[in-house]
Every structure is written in C-alpha cells, then in structure tokens.
Motif scaffolding. Structure first.
Motif, PDB file in Angstrom:
ATOM      1  N   SER A 197       0.844  -1.192   0.000  1.00 24.87           N
ATOM      2  CA  SER A 197       0.000   0.000   0.000  1.00 24.87           C
ATOM      3  C   SER A 197       0.884   1.248   0.000  1.00 24.87           C
ATOM      4  O   SER A 197       2.030   1.225   0.471  1.00 24.87           O
ATOM      5  N   ALA A 198       0.359   2.338  -0.509  1.00 26.21           N
ATOM      6  CA  ALA A 198       1.123   3.587  -0.586  1.00 26.21           C
ATOM      7  C   ALA A 198       1.535   4.075   0.799  1.00 26.21           C
ATOM      8  O   ALA A 198       2.628   4.619   0.966  1.00 26.21           O
ATOM      9  N   GLU A 199       0.697   3.878   1.813  1.00 24.98           N
ATOM     10  CA  GLU A 199       1.068   4.315   3.163  1.00 24.98           C
ATOM     11  C   GLU A 199       2.290   3.553   3.656  1.00 24.98           C
ATOM     12  O   GLU A 199       3.180   4.142   4.277  1.00 24.98           O
ATOM     13  N   HIS A 200       2.381   2.260   3.387  1.00 27.25           N
ATOM     14  CA  HIS A 200       3.557   1.490   3.792  1.00 27.25           C
ATOM     15  C   HIS A 200       4.780   1.886   2.977  1.00 27.25           C
ATOM     16  O   HIS A 200       5.885   1.955   3.516  1.00 27.25           O
ATOM     17  N   VAL A 201       4.584   2.156   1.707  1.00 25.52           N
ATOM     18  CA  VAL A 201       5.699   2.586   0.858  1.00 25.52           C
ATOM     19  C   VAL A 201       6.257   3.921   1.345  1.00 25.52           C
ATOM     20  O   VAL A 201       7.477   4.104   1.418  1.00 25.52           O
ATOM     21  N   ARG A 202       5.389   4.861   1.700  1.00 24.32           N
ATOM     22  CA  ARG A 202       5.851   6.171   2.208  1.00 24.32           C
ATOM     23  C   ARG A 202       6.762   6.011   3.423  1.00 24.32           C
ATOM     24  O   ARG A 202       7.782   6.696   3.536  1.00 24.32           O
ATOM     25  N   ARG A 203       6.391   5.121   4.326  1.00 22.72           N
ATOM     26  CA  ARG A 203       7.222   4.912   5.509  1.00 22.72           C
ATOM     27  C   ARG A 203       8.591   4.364   5.110  1.00 22.72           C
ATOM     28  O   ARG A 203       9.626   4.807   5.599  1.00 22.72           O
ATOM     29  N   GLY A 204       8.602   3.378   4.216  1.00 23.85           N
ATOM     30  CA  GLY A 204       9.869   2.816   3.767  1.00 23.85           C
ATOM     31  C   GLY A 204      10.747   3.838   3.064  1.00 23.85           C
ATOM     32  O   GLY A 204      11.961   3.872   3.275  1.00 23.85           O
ATOM     33  N   ARG A 205      10.121   4.685   2.256  1.00 19.04           N
ATOM     34  CA  ARG A 205      10.896   5.739   1.570  1.00 19.04           C
ATOM     35  C   ARG A 205      11.515   6.681   2.581  1.00 19.04           C
ATOM     36  O   ARG A 205      12.682   7.056   2.460  1.00 19.04           O
ATOM     37  N   ALA A 206      10.741   7.080   3.556  1.00 20.61           N
ATOM     38  CA  ALA A 206      11.219   8.036   4.565  1.00 20.61           C
ATOM     39  C   ALA A 206      12.379   7.464   5.384  1.00 20.61           C
ATOM     40  O   ALA A 206      13.274   8.204   5.799  1.00 20.61           O
TER      41      ALA A 206
END
Length: 137
Positions: free
Chosen positions: A9-18
């Motif tokens: 999900s995009a929310e999980h991807v955002r955390r990984g990117r950060a």
C-alpha cells in the motif's frame, strides 16, 4: 542487475521511503533474499492504505537496492518483519493503467494483476526503464 516490482500500500511505501528500507509479503525474509545490491526496485501500490478499498493502482517509489542483507526489525507487539535497505530516488507517483499495453509483463494480459499477487515480481529491463523514465523527477 535485476529489476523488480514490489507490492505494498502507498502508506507502507511512504514509511519505507522516509526511512530508507523496503518490506514485502507482510515482512517475509525469503523474497528479499532474491534481491542483490544494485538491483532496481519499483513499488506498485494497489491501494492508498493497507486493506483499503480504493483503487490507487500506481507506482509509488523507485530506487536501488543498497548493500547488506535482509535484516529483522522489531516493530513491537510481536511483529518482527524483514527489511532491506534501499536508496530511494526522487520520483512522482505514476498510474499503471496508461502503461499496461507498453509493459512486457502486462501487455495483452486482461488479468495483469495476477502476476503481482506474490508481492515481488522480476521484470524486464525494458519495463523498469519505461517506468523510471516516467517517474523520475
């Protein structure tokens, strides 16, 4: 060098990117062992939120697998997923729909999403080059 589409999900991807990491398949370690430093990875997000009913259907992160091996990370409450370090590149979200007939893994496939069901898919350099050209800032 190999090329991979990971799914989250995009929310999980955002955390990984950060935080400079990736996880796949609800934290399983075995799929991450297939990746090597220098491999390119792009995340496909079917939804904005984990378990969400929206149909985001977009590529949401693009990067290169960094050195090191997969490692366990204690997130608390008994959840200890495996992660892999990734050097994420500045990029924009990219809807998949306009690319489906241009990508080798989906061209001519009505059920193209079926290939993504395991959370990590190796794709041709052609596909990654096409996605990267559209995503990179």
């Amino acid at each position: 060098m190999k090329n991979w589409i990971a799914v989250a999900s995009a929310e999980h991807v955002r955390r990984g990117r950060a935080e400079g990491f990736m996880q796949v398949c609800h934290g399983k370690g075995a799929p991450l062992k297939r990746l090597r430093p220098g491999d390119r990875v792009v995340y496909y997000s079917p939804s904005a939120e984990f378990g969400g009913k929206d149909r985001l259907q977009a590529f949401t992160a693009l990067g290169e697998v960094a050195g090191g091996s997969p490692y366990a990370f204690d997130m608390g409450a008994g959840f200890v997923p495996f992660r892999r370090e990734v050097a994420w590149r500045p990029s924009r979200d990219l809807p998949i729909q306009p690319l489906l007939e241009r990508l080798e893994f989906s061209r001519g496939q009505k059920n193209w999403g079926y290939r993504l069901r395991f959370g990590l898919l190796e794709v041709a350099a052609h596909d990654m080059d096409l996605i990267a050209a559209e995503m990179l800032l």
